[in-house]
Design an enzyme around this catalytic site. Structure first.
Site, PDB file in Angstrom:
ATOM      1  N   ILE A  32      17.022 -26.100 -86.188  1.00 28.60           N
ATOM      2  CA  ILE A  32      16.859 -24.893 -85.394  1.00 28.60           C
ATOM      3  C   ILE A  32      17.635 -23.736 -86.017  1.00 28.60           C
ATOM      4  CG2 ILE A  32      17.397 -23.847 -83.156  1.00 28.60           C
ATOM      5  CD1 ILE A  32      16.773 -26.606 -81.911  1.00 28.60           C
ATOM      6  N   TYR A 181      27.429 -37.120 -77.306  1.00 29.79           N
ATOM      7  CA  TYR A 181      26.779 -35.928 -77.854  1.00 29.79           C
ATOM      8  C   TYR A 181      26.439 -34.949 -76.734  1.00 29.79           C
ATOM      9  CZ  TYR A 181      23.187 -32.832 -79.638  1.00 29.79           C
ATOM     10  OH  TYR A 181      22.457 -31.704 -79.944  1.00 29.79           O
TER      11      TYR A 181
END
Length: 316
Positions: A32, A181
């Site tokens: 991204i 995460y």
């Protein structure tokens, strides 16, 4: 008659110009972050890729220049897992001001064992959250020197179902990679919201905005050789997923809008329009757990104690 706005509707395919502005994108060499950098480069701004790997940064810059002729793009070495190295980042940018930083870089581990940075922090929490916490502190003089700079923190839809364990920030008691995460990204999002509170209290002109990419898959992402190559098989196999998810090029849109749109304000959350998973970027309500100022403040204090940095302190 109701008042009308002179600003045209936002169009992710036709971005406003940003000549003369300077943007830093952490992890701008892949995923991204690469598409955030490519799209921002099309505005005429100078875009700096923060990357651990000079070779990957060179490949990303070559790809951006192929997509955006005349792109003003360069790179600096940036290792968010090494907190002591971040002290030189501001000088290495060689600019007198920074108009925006996009906190995009991140580490995601899928399997045990638990790993640590050289500073002794759990790798994902230490890199994704603490690294950006310290980096913001180091960049604040350059951000303050810009007329209306923005800190854009890229969170994750995975953080929506997580909760911060303030007694186990480093996941020493119970380490599960996917959960760790998600919590590291949630910590980043808390940081982005709390940073804006502190900047407003200090009377700063810098705004902090949080964005997330929704559901962004490699298999729905257009090729950018050699940064990313999508095979025909992957494209066909991902066709059903395209009903709900999107590629990483579209996952970049909320962060890009958070950087460029003058209507975006500090403390806001931006994500994809359709179920928070795909589509044009839009402002969405803060998730309920992100509105808890007590958790945000305690996380900030813990991060400050762990790093010795305080990005909410604005001097001058």
């Amino acid at each position: 008659m109701p008042p009308t706005s002179s600003a045209p509707p936002w169009n992710a395919q036709r971005l406003p110009g940003a000549d003369g502005r300077v943007f830093l994108v952490t992890g701008g060499n892949a995923g991204i972050g690469y598409f955030v950098a490519e799209q921002l480069s099309a505005t005429g701004a100078t875009v700096v890729l923060g990357s651990r790997s000079p070779a990957k940064a060179e490949a990303a810059m070559a790809s951006i220049r192929a997509q955006v002729p005349g792109a003003r793009v360069r790179a600096v070495r940036l290792d968010l897992a090494d907190l002591s190295s971040l002290g030189t980042v501001a000088d290495s940018l060689e600019v007198d001001r920074l108009d925006a930083v996009v906190h995009n870089a991140g580490v995601a581990l899928d399997d045990p064992p638990r790993e640590e940075t050289g500073d002794g922090h759990e790798l994902m929490f230490g890199t994704n959250h603490l690294g950006h916490f310290v980096l913001t502190h180091r960049l604040m003089p350059l951000l303050t020197a810009a007329p209306a700079a923005r800190v854009v923190t890229m969170g994750s839809f995975a953080a929506r179902s997580e909760r911060i364990d303030l007694d186990d920030l480093q996941s020493r008691k119970d380490y599960r990679p996917k959960r760790t995460y998600g919590r590291s990204k949630l910590a980043q999002m808390y940081f982005g919201i709390e940073l804006d509170r502190r900047l407003r209290a200090a009377g700063s002109t810098v705004a902090s905005v949080v964005a997330h990419p929704g559901g962004a898959l490699d298999s729905l992402t257009p090729s950018r050789s050699p940064v990313h190559v999508r095979t025909a098989g992957a494209r066909l196999g991902a066709a059903p997923a395209a009903l709900l998810l999107q590629g990483k090029h579209a996952g970049a849109w909320p962060a890009v809008r958070a950087v460029l749109d003058p209507a975006v304000a500090g403390g806001q959350l931006w994500g994809p329009r359709v179920f928070g998973l795909r589509g044009e970027p839009r402002r969405e309500p803060l998730w309920n757990h992100l509105t808890d100022p007590v958790v945000a403040a305690r996380l900030w204090e813990a991060s400050r104690d762990l790093t010795g940095a305080d990005p909410g302190t604005v001097s001058g």
